[in-house]
Design a protein around this motif. Structure first.
Motif, short mmCIF file in Angstrom:
data_model
loop_
_atom_site.label_atom_id
_atom_site.label_comp_id
_atom_site.label_asym_id
_atom_site.label_seq_id
_atom_site.Cartn_x
_atom_site.Cartn_y
_atom_site.Cartn_z
N ARG A 51 -2.93 102.84 95.12
CA ARG A 51 -2.52 101.43 95.20
C ARG A 51 -3.46 100.71 96.17
NH1 ARG A 51 2.43 100.40 97.54
NH2 ARG A 51 2.44 98.36 96.57
N HIS A 52 -3.05 100.64 97.42
CA HIS A 52 -3.88 99.97 98.43
C HIS A 52 -3.89 100.81 99.69
CE1 HIS A 52 -0.29 98.52 100.56
NE2 HIS A 52 0.22 98.26 99.37
N ALA A 66 -3.24 100.13 102.74
CA ALA A 66 -2.20 99.87 103.74
C ALA A 66 -0.89 100.55 103.35
CB ALA A 66 -2.00 98.37 103.89
N CYS A 67 -0.87 101.23 102.23
CA CYS A 67 0.34 101.85 101.68
C CYS A 67 0.56 103.24 102.28
CB CYS A 67 0.21 101.94 100.16
SG CYS A 67 1.52 102.86 99.35
N PRO A 122 5.94 93.79 94.83
CA PRO A 122 5.97 94.70 95.97
C PRO A 122 7.16 94.46 96.90
CG PRO A 122 4.20 93.11 96.22
CD PRO A 122 4.77 92.92 94.85
N SER A 182 10.00 97.35 97.26
CA SER A 182 10.22 97.96 98.57
C SER A 182 11.70 98.21 98.85
CB SER A 182 9.63 97.09 99.67
OG SER A 182 8.23 97.02 99.51
N ILE A 232 2.06 101.65 107.93
CA ILE A 232 1.59 100.65 106.98
C ILE A 232 0.59 99.78 107.71
CG2 ILE A 232 3.61 100.61 105.46
CD1 ILE A 232 4.60 98.17 106.96
N ILE A 292 -2.52 94.64 104.23
CA ILE A 292 -2.82 94.76 102.80
C ILE A 292 -4.02 93.88 102.46
CG2 ILE A 292 -1.97 94.42 100.45
CD1 ILE A 292 0.87 94.88 101.59
N LYS A 293 -5.07 94.51 101.96
CA LYS A 293 -6.26 93.78 101.54
C LYS A 293 -6.50 93.92 100.04
CE LYS A 293 -8.61 94.06 105.96
NZ LYS A 293 -9.84 94.42 106.65
N GLU A 294 -5.81 94.89 99.42
CA GLU A 294 -5.96 95.09 97.99
C GLU A 294 -4.70 94.58 97.29
OE1 GLU A 294 -8.41 97.64 100.39
OE2 GLU A 294 -6.28 97.88 100.20
N ASP A 295 -4.58 94.87 96.02
CA ASP A 295 -3.47 94.39 95.19
C ASP A 295 -2.22 95.26 95.39
OD1 ASP A 295 -1.77 93.51 93.21
OD2 ASP A 295 -3.18 93.80 91.57
N ALA A 296 -1.24 94.73 96.09
CA ALA A 296 0.00 95.47 96.38
C ALA A 296 0.91 95.58 95.16
CB ALA A 296 0.74 94.81 97.53
#
Length: 144
Positions: free
Chosen positions: A4-5, A7-8, A78, A82, A101, A104-108
């Motif tokens: 995913r990303h 930050a996950c 997201p 969650s 965590i 988030i810089k990508e697609d969550a």
């Protein structure tokens, strides 16, 4: 393996689990390949941290590979996702505390998945229903 990303917490957990099983996976003649939504520069420290510097990585910020019908990876909200009981339980079982965590810089919204390919065909697949789902990596490659 589609992540995913970065930050996950569950993606960090996936990297950790694959790292732990890396030698067993390779002993089956399987070469792990990760597809991620970040830049190569963003991905490098995560793969280095989990001792996966030598695995092949594909940077796919546009998510074109994720959207291929053969993979069938879905998207989710997201924030609502969650609140799913499996996600909350995954965090309580330690994913949040162990992996944290981040920003988030990508697609969550993108869901992950794991596919075992042989001769360019999907032999076994694990499509996450929740971000907290835990694939059996060794079973997917026929080692478990």
């Amino acid at each position: 393996m589609f992540l995913r990303h970065f930050a996950c917490a569950f993606c960090a957990q996936a990297l950790d689990r694959v790292s732990q099983a890396h030698s067993q996976i390779e002993a089956k003649g399987v070469r792990p390949v990760f597809v991620h939504l970040g830049s190569p520069e963003r991905a490098k420290p995560y793969f280095d941290y989990y001792h996966l510097s030598d695995v092949e990585r594909i940077s796919n910020p546009e998510a074109t590979l994720y959207q291929l019908p053969a993979f069938g990876l879905s998207r989710t909200n997201p924030y609502l996702h969650s609140l799913h009981p499996a996600v909350l339980m995954g965090w309580l079982r330690g994913a949040l505390f162990k992996y944290g965590i981040g920003l988030i810089k990508e697609d969550a919204e993108q869901m992950p998945g794991v596919f075992f390919l042989k001769e360019r065909k999907i032999v076994r697949a694990f499509r996450h229903r929740t971000i907290a789902d835990e694939p059996d990596y060794l079973k997917l490659v026929g080692a478990g």
